[in-house]
Design a protein around this motif. Structure first.
Motif, PDB file in Angstrom:
ATOM      1  N   LEU A   2       0.834  -1.194   0.000  1.00 33.08           N
ATOM      2  CA  LEU A   2       0.000   0.000   0.000  1.00 33.08           C
ATOM      3  C   LEU A   2       0.873   1.250   0.000  1.00 33.08           C
ATOM      4  CD1 LEU A   2      -2.816   1.168   0.102  1.00 33.08           C
ATOM      5  CD2 LEU A   2      -2.707   1.065   2.588  1.00 33.08           C
ATOM      6  N   HIS A   3       1.969   1.222   0.754  1.00 33.46           N
ATOM      7  CA  HIS A   3       2.873   2.368   0.810  1.00 33.46           C
ATOM      8  C   HIS A   3       3.459   2.661  -0.573  1.00 33.46           C
ATOM      9  CE1 HIS A   3       5.799   5.185   2.326  1.00 33.46           C
ATOM     10  NE2 HIS A   3       6.756   4.486   1.753  1.00 33.46           N
ATOM     11  N   ILE A   4       3.866   1.641  -1.293  1.00 32.56           N
ATOM     12  CA  ILE A   4       4.438   1.809  -2.626  1.00 32.56           C
ATOM     13  C   ILE A   4       3.381   2.368  -3.569  1.00 32.56           C
ATOM     14  CG2 ILE A   4       5.369   0.602  -4.624  1.00 32.56           C
ATOM     15  CD1 ILE A   4       6.738  -1.301  -2.610  1.00 32.56           C
ATOM     16  N   ARG A   5       2.164   1.862  -3.487  1.00 30.34           N
ATOM     17  CA  ARG A   5       1.090   2.352  -4.347  1.00 30.34           C
ATOM     18  C   ARG A   5       0.826   3.826  -4.084  1.00 30.34           C
ATOM     19  NH1 ARG A   5      -5.176   1.086  -4.122  1.00 30.34           N
ATOM     20  NH2 ARG A   5      -5.759   2.176  -5.990  1.00 30.34           N
ATOM     21  N   GLY A   6       0.814   4.230  -2.799  1.00 34.24           N
ATOM     22  CA  GLY A   6       0.612   5.631  -2.444  1.00 34.24           C
ATOM     23  C   GLY A   6       1.695   6.519  -3.019  1.00 34.24           C
ATOM     24  N   MET A   7       2.930   6.046  -2.989  1.00 36.79           N
ATOM     25  CA  MET A   7       4.045   6.809  -3.555  1.00 36.79           C
ATOM     26  C   MET A   7       3.884   6.938  -5.064  1.00 36.79           C
ATOM     27  SD  MET A   7       5.917   7.921  -1.157  1.00 36.79           S
ATOM     28  CE  MET A   7       7.405   8.417  -2.001  1.00 36.79           C
ATOM     29  N   ASP A   8       3.459   5.851  -5.720  1.00 36.59           N
ATOM     30  CA  ASP A   8       3.245   5.906  -7.162  1.00 36.59           C
ATOM     31  C   ASP A   8       2.149   6.901  -7.505  1.00 36.59           C
ATOM     32  OD1 ASP A   8       5.232   4.073  -7.702  1.00 36.59           O
ATOM     33  OD2 ASP A   8       3.866   2.374  -7.847  1.00 36.59           O
ATOM     34  N   ASP A   9       1.077   6.936  -6.713  1.00 35.77           N
ATOM     35  CA  ASP A   9      -0.014   7.892  -6.945  1.00 35.77           C
ATOM     36  C   ASP A   9       0.503   9.320  -6.846  1.00 35.77           C
ATOM     37  OD1 ASP A   9      -1.799   5.804  -7.254  1.00 35.77           O
ATOM     38  OD2 ASP A   9      -2.643   5.987  -5.235  1.00 35.77           O
ATOM     39  N   LYS A  10       1.343   9.587  -5.874  1.00 34.17           N
ATOM     40  CA  LYS A  10       1.895  10.931  -5.689  1.00 34.17           C
ATOM     41  C   LYS A  10       2.806  11.302  -6.849  1.00 34.17           C
ATOM     42  CE  LYS A  10       1.660  10.609  -0.687  1.00 34.17           C
ATOM     43  NZ  LYS A  10       2.450  10.363   0.526  1.00 34.17           N
ATOM     44  N   ARG A  11       3.610  10.367  -7.290  1.00 31.82           N
ATOM     45  CA  ARG A  11       4.512  10.642  -8.418  1.00 31.82           C
ATOM     46  C   ARG A  11       3.727  10.890  -9.699  1.00 31.82           C
ATOM     47  NH1 ARG A  11       8.079   6.027  -6.446  1.00 31.82           N
ATOM     48  NH2 ARG A  11       9.468   7.096  -5.018  1.00 31.82           N
ATOM     49  N   ARG A  12       2.676  10.091  -9.908  1.00 32.32           N
ATOM     50  CA  ARG A  12       1.857  10.295 -11.103  1.00 32.32           C
ATOM     51  C   ARG A  12       1.133  11.634 -11.027  1.00 32.32           C
ATOM     52  NH1 ARG A  12       0.996   4.541 -10.641  1.00 32.32           N
ATOM     53  NH2 ARG A  12      -0.939   4.912  -9.529  1.00 32.32           N
ATOM     54  N   PHE A  13       0.668  12.014  -9.825  1.00 33.35           N
ATOM     55  CA  PHE A  13       0.048  13.328  -9.661  1.00 33.35           C
ATOM     56  C   PHE A  13       1.063  14.422 -10.014  1.00 33.35           C
ATOM     57  CE2 PHE A  13      -0.163  17.132  -7.054  1.00 33.35           C
ATOM     58  CZ  PHE A  13      -1.338  17.683  -7.542  1.00 33.35           C
ATOM     59  N   ALA A  14       2.295  14.296  -9.532  1.00 33.69           N
ATOM     60  CA  ALA A  14       3.327  15.295  -9.802  1.00 33.69           C
ATOM     61  C   ALA A  14       3.551  15.448 -11.306  1.00 33.69           C
ATOM     62  CB  ALA A  14       4.636  14.914  -9.102  1.00 33.69           C
ATOM     63  N   GLU A  15       3.584  14.352 -12.027  1.00 32.04           N
ATOM     64  CA  GLU A  15       3.771  14.410 -13.481  1.00 32.04           C
ATOM     65  C   GLU A  15       2.586  15.086 -14.156  1.00 32.04           C
ATOM     66  OE1 GLU A  15       6.599  13.888 -15.073  1.00 32.04           O
ATOM     67  OE2 GLU A  15       7.361  13.526 -13.053  1.00 32.04           O
ATOM     68  N   ARG A  16       1.369  14.773 -13.699  1.00 31.76           N
ATOM     69  CA  ARG A  16       0.177  15.423 -14.274  1.00 31.76           C
ATOM     70  C   ARG A  16       0.179  16.921 -13.969  1.00 31.76           C
ATOM     71  NH1 ARG A  16      -2.053  10.489 -12.485  1.00 31.76           N
ATOM     72  NH2 ARG A  16      -2.767  11.455 -10.548  1.00 31.76           N
ATOM     73  N   LEU A  17       0.597  17.303 -12.762  1.00 36.65           N
ATOM     74  CA  LEU A  17       0.660  18.713 -12.391  1.00 36.65           C
ATOM     75  C   LEU A  17       1.679  19.449 -13.261  1.00 36.65           C
ATOM     76  CD1 LEU A  17      -0.056  21.115 -10.590  1.00 36.65           C
ATOM     77  CD2 LEU A  17       1.569  20.229  -8.890  1.00 36.65           C
ATOM     78  N   LYS A  18       2.855  18.865 -13.433  1.00 29.92           N
ATOM     79  CA  LYS A  18       3.879  19.490 -14.275  1.00 29.92           C
ATOM     80  C   LYS A  18       3.380  19.649 -15.713  1.00 29.92           C
ATOM     81  CE  LYS A  18       7.573  17.284 -11.732  1.00 29.92           C
ATOM     82  NZ  LYS A  18       8.645  16.289 -11.836  1.00 29.92           N
ATOM     83  N   GLN A  19       2.746  18.603 -16.219  1.00 30.42           N
ATOM     84  CA  GLN A  19       2.238  18.656 -17.594  1.00 30.42           C
ATOM     85  C   GLN A  19       1.153  19.717 -17.738  1.00 30.42           C
ATOM     86  OE1 GLN A  19       3.508  17.173 -20.224  1.00 30.42           O
ATOM     87  NE2 GLN A  19       2.026  18.156 -21.562  1.00 30.42           N
ATOM     88  N   ALA A  20       0.258  19.798 -16.768  1.00 32.42           N
ATOM     89  CA  ALA A  20      -0.809  20.807 -16.808  1.00 32.42           C
ATOM     90  C   ALA A  20      -0.208  22.213 -16.763  1.00 32.42           C
ATOM     91  CB  ALA A  20      -1.783  20.599 -15.651  1.00 32.42           C
ATOM     92  N   MET A  21       0.829  22.399 -15.962  1.00 27.02           N
ATOM     93  CA  MET A  21       1.488  23.710 -15.911  1.00 27.02           C
ATOM     94  C   MET A  21       2.110  24.049 -17.258  1.00 27.02           C
ATOM     95  SD  MET A  21       3.264  23.840 -12.113  1.00 27.02           S
ATOM     96  CE  MET A  21       3.919  25.519 -12.365  1.00 27.02           C
ATOM     97  N   ARG A  22       2.792  23.092 -17.867  1.00 26.86           N
ATOM     98  CA  ARG A  22       3.398  23.333 -19.178  1.00 26.86           C
ATOM     99  C   ARG A  22       2.330  23.689 -20.207  1.00 26.86           C
ATOM    100  NH1 ARG A  22       5.869  18.368 -18.040  1.00 26.86           N
ATOM    101  NH2 ARG A  22       7.851  18.683 -17.014  1.00 26.86           N
TER     102      ARG A  22
END
Length: 139
Positions: A2-22
């Motif tokens: 579960l901890h690994i999945r939570g980290m993956d969710d956060k990383r994927r969110f970060a990528e989506r946020l960066k892409q949306a900003m671009r």
């Protein structure tokens, strides 16, 4: 697991946020995110370290902050949080979270944004105090 999945969710969110900003024409840097977010959020300002954690995939914003990010970047909140949905019927329509503002409100917001940071902070405090005095719960 579960901890690994939570980290993956956060990383994927970060990528989506960066892409949306671009896509919105902003360089995905913490200083830019901090400034632009705090211009739009009426609550306690987020710190440089806080937005840096969002961009690094170390944390995710609360729902109220996510809504501000989504409105600013003109993306669906659920897409920013979870990515593209397989079911187009999932989520709320854009009209439910994207409010139209009048020319007068836009002019006021532009004037607010042009003020130095210290004056914007003072103005936020005044507006919050007026809201509380009027029985309106600040966001």
């Amino acid at each position: 697991m579960l901890h690994i999945r939570g980290m993956d969710d956060k990383r994927r969110f970060a990528e989506r946020l960066k892409q949306a900003m671009r896509e919105a024409g902003y360089d995905p840097r913490p200083s830019i995110l901090e400034r632009e977010f705090n211009l739009r959020f009426w609550g306690k300002p987020i710190t440089f370290q806080g937005v840096r954690r969002w961009l690094r995939g170390e944390s995710m914003p609360s729902q109220d902050k996510l809504m501000v990010l989504a409105q600013w970047l003109q993306v669906e909140p659920q897409q920013l949080r979870y990515g593209a949905a397989d079911d187009p019927g999932v989520g709320e329509p854009p009209a439910a979270w994207r409010a139209e503002i009048s020319d007068e409100e836009r002019e006021l917001l532009d004037t607010y944004r042009a003020l130095p940071e210290q004056q914007r902070d003072t103005l936020r405090e005044v507006v919050t105090a007026l809201a509380v005095a009027s029985g309106v719960k600040p966001r």
